[in-house]
Design an enzyme around this catalytic site. Structure first.
Site, PDB file in Angstrom:
ATOM      1  N   GLY A  88       0.724  -1.196   0.073  1.00  0.00           N
ATOM      2  CA  GLY A  88       0.096   0.023  -0.048  1.00  0.00           C
ATOM      3  C   GLY A  88       0.924   1.023   0.066  1.00  0.00           C
ATOM      4  N   ARG A 148       0.936  -5.014  -5.353  1.00  0.00           N
ATOM      5  CA  ARG A 148       1.045  -6.257  -4.477  1.00  0.00           C
ATOM      6  C   ARG A 148       1.335  -7.243  -5.494  1.00  0.00           C
ATOM      7  NH1 ARG A 148      -0.785  -3.915   0.285  1.00  0.00           N
ATOM      8  NH2 ARG A 148      -2.795  -2.509   0.059  1.00  0.00           N
ATOM      9  N   ASP A 203       4.818  -4.035   6.473  1.00  0.00           N
ATOM     10  CA  ASP A 203       4.982  -5.508   7.075  1.00  0.00           C
ATOM     11  C   ASP A 203       5.151  -6.542   6.032  1.00  0.00           C
ATOM     12  OD1 ASP A 203       5.358  -7.331   9.172  1.00  0.00           O
ATOM     13  OD2 ASP A 203       3.317  -7.977   8.721  1.00  0.00           O
ATOM     14  N   THR A 220       3.976   2.969   5.401  1.00  0.00           N
ATOM     15  CA  THR A 220       2.615   2.398   5.495  1.00  0.00           C
ATOM     16  C   THR A 220       1.935   3.350   6.505  1.00  0.00           C
ATOM     17  OG1 THR A 220       1.121   0.621   6.270  1.00  0.00           O
ATOM     18  CG2 THR A 220       3.226   0.807   7.254  1.00  0.00           C
ATOM     19  N   ASP A 258      -0.571   2.346   8.240  1.00  0.00           N
ATOM     20  CA  ASP A 258      -1.237   1.555   9.210  1.00  0.00           C
ATOM     21  C   ASP A 258      -0.501   1.976  10.755  1.00  0.00           C
ATOM     22  OD1 ASP A 258      -2.823   1.016   7.205  1.00  0.00           O
ATOM     23  OD2 ASP A 258      -1.924  -0.875   6.990  1.00  0.00           O
ATOM     24  N   ASP A 290       1.712  -0.051  11.957  1.00  0.00           N
ATOM     25  CA  ASP A 290       1.410  -1.089  12.498  1.00  0.00           C
ATOM     26  C   ASP A 290       2.777  -1.890  12.940  1.00  0.00           C
ATOM     27  OD1 ASP A 290       1.868  -1.533   9.820  1.00  0.00           O
ATOM     28  OD2 ASP A 290       0.325  -3.061   9.779  1.00  0.00           O
ATOM     29  N   ARG A 302      -6.050  -1.578   8.689  1.00  0.00           N
ATOM     30  CA  ARG A 302      -5.869  -2.930   8.566  1.00  0.00           C
ATOM     31  C   ARG A 302      -6.162  -3.196  10.163  1.00  0.00           C
ATOM     32  NH1 ARG A 302      -1.340  -5.617   4.672  1.00  0.00           N
ATOM     33  NH2 ARG A 302      -2.641  -4.752   2.983  1.00  0.00           N
TER      34      ARG A 302
HETATM   35  P1  ADP Z   1       2.488  -3.802   2.825  1.00  0.00           P
HETATM   36  O1  ADP Z   1       4.025  -3.934   2.299  1.00  0.00           O
HETATM   37  O2  ADP Z   1       1.685  -2.790   2.561  1.00  0.00           O
HETATM   38  O3  ADP Z   1       2.096  -4.629   4.170  1.00  0.00           O
HETATM   39  P2  ADP Z   1       1.472  -6.231   1.359  1.00  0.00           P
HETATM   40  O4  ADP Z   1       1.209  -7.275   2.812  1.00  0.00           O
HETATM   41  O5  ADP Z   1       0.610  -6.512   0.336  1.00  0.00           O
HETATM   42  O6  ADP Z   1       1.553  -4.956   1.774  1.00  0.00           O
HETATM   43  O7  ADP Z   1       2.745  -6.866   0.902  1.00  0.00           O
HETATM   44  C1  ADP Z   1       3.466  -6.310  -0.130  1.00  0.00           C
HETATM   45  C2  ADP Z   1       4.156  -7.239  -0.946  1.00  0.00           C
HETATM   46  O8  ADP Z   1       5.311  -7.861  -0.433  1.00  0.00           O
HETATM   47  C3  ADP Z   1       3.251  -8.490  -1.515  1.00  0.00           C
HETATM   48  O9  ADP Z   1       2.429  -8.139  -2.677  1.00  0.00           O
HETATM   49  C4  ADP Z   1       4.398  -9.471  -2.090  1.00  0.00           C
HETATM   50  O10 ADP Z   1       5.054  -9.155  -3.216  1.00  0.00           O
HETATM   51  C5  ADP Z   1       5.526  -9.064  -0.715  1.00  0.00           C
HETATM   52  N1  ADP Z   1       5.324 -10.054   0.337  1.00  0.00           N
HETATM   53  C6  ADP Z   1       4.550 -10.275   1.422  1.00  0.00           C
HETATM   54  N2  ADP Z   1       4.766 -11.230   2.158  1.00  0.00           N
HETATM   55  C7  ADP Z   1       5.808 -11.909   1.627  1.00  0.00           C
HETATM   56  C8  ADP Z   1       6.564 -13.300   2.001  1.00  0.00           C
HETATM   57  N3  ADP Z   1       6.187 -13.908   3.118  1.00  0.00           N
HETATM   58  N4  ADP Z   1       7.609 -13.522   1.158  1.00  0.00           N
HETATM   59  C9  ADP Z   1       7.821 -12.889   0.308  1.00  0.00           C
HETATM   60  N5  ADP Z   1       7.313 -11.656  -0.250  1.00  0.00           N
HETATM   61  C10 ADP Z   1       6.214 -11.197   0.480  1.00  0.00           C
HETATM   62  O1  F6P Z   2      -1.902  -1.021   4.383  1.00  0.00           O
HETATM   63  C1  F6P Z   2      -2.285   0.057   3.904  1.00  0.00           C
HETATM   64  C2  F6P Z   2      -3.886  -0.020   3.698  1.00  0.00           C
HETATM   65  O2  F6P Z   2      -4.373   1.254   3.112  1.00  0.00           O
HETATM   66  C3  F6P Z   2      -4.776  -0.603   4.761  1.00  0.00           C
HETATM   67  O3  F6P Z   2      -4.933   0.737   5.695  1.00  0.00           O
HETATM   68  C4  F6P Z   2      -6.112  -1.199   4.038  1.00  0.00           C
HETATM   69  O4  F6P Z   2      -6.544  -1.880   4.681  1.00  0.00           O
HETATM   70  C5  F6P Z   2      -5.309  -1.573   2.425  1.00  0.00           C
HETATM   71  O5  F6P Z   2      -4.163  -0.906   2.556  1.00  0.00           O
HETATM   72  C6  F6P Z   2      -6.120  -1.043   1.415  1.00  0.00           C
HETATM   73  O6  F6P Z   2      -5.569  -1.793   0.240  1.00  0.00           O
HETATM   74  P1  F6P Z   2      -5.835  -1.486  -1.084  1.00  0.00           P
HETATM   75  O7  F6P Z   2      -5.357  -0.144  -1.515  1.00  0.00           O
HETATM   76  O8  F6P Z   2      -5.343  -2.549  -1.827  1.00  0.00           O
HETATM   77  O9  F6P Z   2      -7.266  -1.260  -1.489  1.00  0.00           O
END
Ligand code: ADP
Ligand code: F6P
Length: 322
Positions: free
Chosen positions: A11, A72, A103, A126, A128, A130, A172
């Site tokens: 995000g 993502r 995260d 992020t 969030d 978090d 989240r």
């Molecule tokens: P954020 O970084 O905002 O928490 P996501 O949870 O969607 O967002 O994670 C972003 C990207 O990080 C994922 O789309 C994926 O490409 C990568 N990622 C997440 N978890 C893993 C994992 N366990 N191993 C490898 N890549 C990961």
């Molecule tokens: O992690 C950031 C965030 O904006 C969260 O607060 C929310 O739940 C999520 O991403 C929304 O994701 P997307 O942009 O994929 O709809």
């Protein structure tokens, strides 16, 4: 280290651009070649890489979103995807990688460093807030500022109509946007996942406020609890006489200019990430504590458990008693 790369992932959040700006300009200042990897891990897998110069990051510090795009990327969780990502780095001779994300993105960075030996530095981007190891993440301040401005606007119309509005905010599983945003905008009720949702308490607060002559209320609910519609329906069921509206703020929270805090945070974190790579550090994450930026071991930092700010929650409850 002569060649480094930077990507934004997951995000998007305000302040990511400020961090990219600092990584590029400070990297060049350190005599490095800096590569922009477009669209997060997807771009790394697909080889969407361009070399940056100082001009590439001109006039971006303030902007929301991320000028190098984000994604993502499910493929990054597979061995095949990871190997392609590492091959791209090898092809360009990129020795160090700055990953700006939340995260999930840090999990990807962890895989790259622990499994493939890529020198990685994580910057927490992020809205969030978090991540346990750092007081603040990039975008949290700006997103929460959107929340408080929105609540103020809603207040104008709710107040003159004697209505109650339930506002659902992002985060989240984390309640920080709701907590800080609700407290700073004087919301009458703040509902966060860390404490849970008790409709009896909410109704009791609304009734007590009404008994003191208060006719308008703002209820801020974190998305990690439930929807604004659900809270509104629950209240309506118990208090049928109450005029109630609901609103999901949604992606507006990720838009608009970064606040001063997020610009400074992005710049300071980006610069420290470069310094880490310049002296060969790896598997580090950048954070801020007591207004000092620091780097910490990635695995240790990610293993920490986030502490909920009970003091702020207590204040939010106390101060909203009418
Ligand atoms: P954020 O970084 O905002 O928490 P996501 O949870 O969607 O967002 O994670 C972003 C990207 O990080 C994922 O789309 C994926 O490409 C990568 N990622 C997440 N978890 C893993 C994992 N366990 N191993 C490898 N890549 C990961
Ligand atoms: O992690 C950031 C965030 O904006 C969260 O607060 C929310 O739940 C999520 O991403 C929304 O994701 P997307 O942009 O994929 O709809």
């Amino acid at each position: 280290m002569k060649k480094i790369g930077v990507l934004t992932s997951g995000g998007d959040s305000q302040g990511m651009n400020a961090a990219v700006y600092a990584v590029v300009r400070y990297g060049i200042e350190h005599g490095m070649q800096v590569y922009l990897i477009h669209s997060g891990y997807q771009g790394l897998i697909d080889g969407k890489v361009t070399q940056a110069d100082a001009k590439s990051v001109e006039d971006i510090i303030h902007r929301g979103g991320t000028v190098i795009q984000t994604a993502r990327c499910p493929d990054m969780k597979t061995e095949e995807g990871q190997k392609k990502a590492v091959n791209t780095l090898k092809r360009y001779g990129i020795e160090g990688l700055v990953v700006i994300g939340g995260d999930g993105s840090f999990q990807g960075a962890k895989v790259l460093s622990t499994k493939y030996g890529v020198k990685t530095i994580g910057i927490p981007g992020t809205i969030d807030n978090d991540l346990a190891y750092t007081d603040f993440t990039l975008g949290f301040d700006s997103a929460t500022t959107v929340v408080i401005n929105s609540v103020q606007m809603l207040r104008d119309t709710m107040a003159c109509n004697g209505r109650t509005c339930v506002v659902e905010v992002m985060g989240r599983h984390c309640g920080d946007i709701a907590l800080y945003g609700g407290l700073a905008s004087g919301a009458e009720v703040v509902i966060v996942p860390e404490v849970g949702y008790d409709i009896d308490e909410t109704v009791a607060r609304l009734k007590a406020n009404a008994a003191h002559g208060k006719t308008d209320n703002i209820i801020v609910v974190a998305e990690g609890v439930c929807s604004a519609e659900k809270v509104a329906a629950d209240v309506k069921e118990r208090l049928p006489e109450m005029e109630i509206r609901s609103l999901t703020l949604g992606h507006i929270q990720r838009g608009g200019n970064a606040t001063l805090q997020d610009r400074l945070l992005g710049i300071r974190m980006g610069a420290l990430a470069v310094e880490c790579l310049a002296c060969g550090k790896t598997d580090r994450v950048i954070g801020i504590k007591d207004n000092a930026v620091f780097d910490d071991d990635m695995l240790e930092a990610l293993a920490k458990t986030k502490r909920f700010n009970t003091e702020l929650y207590r204040l939010a409850n106390k101060l909203s008693q009418y």
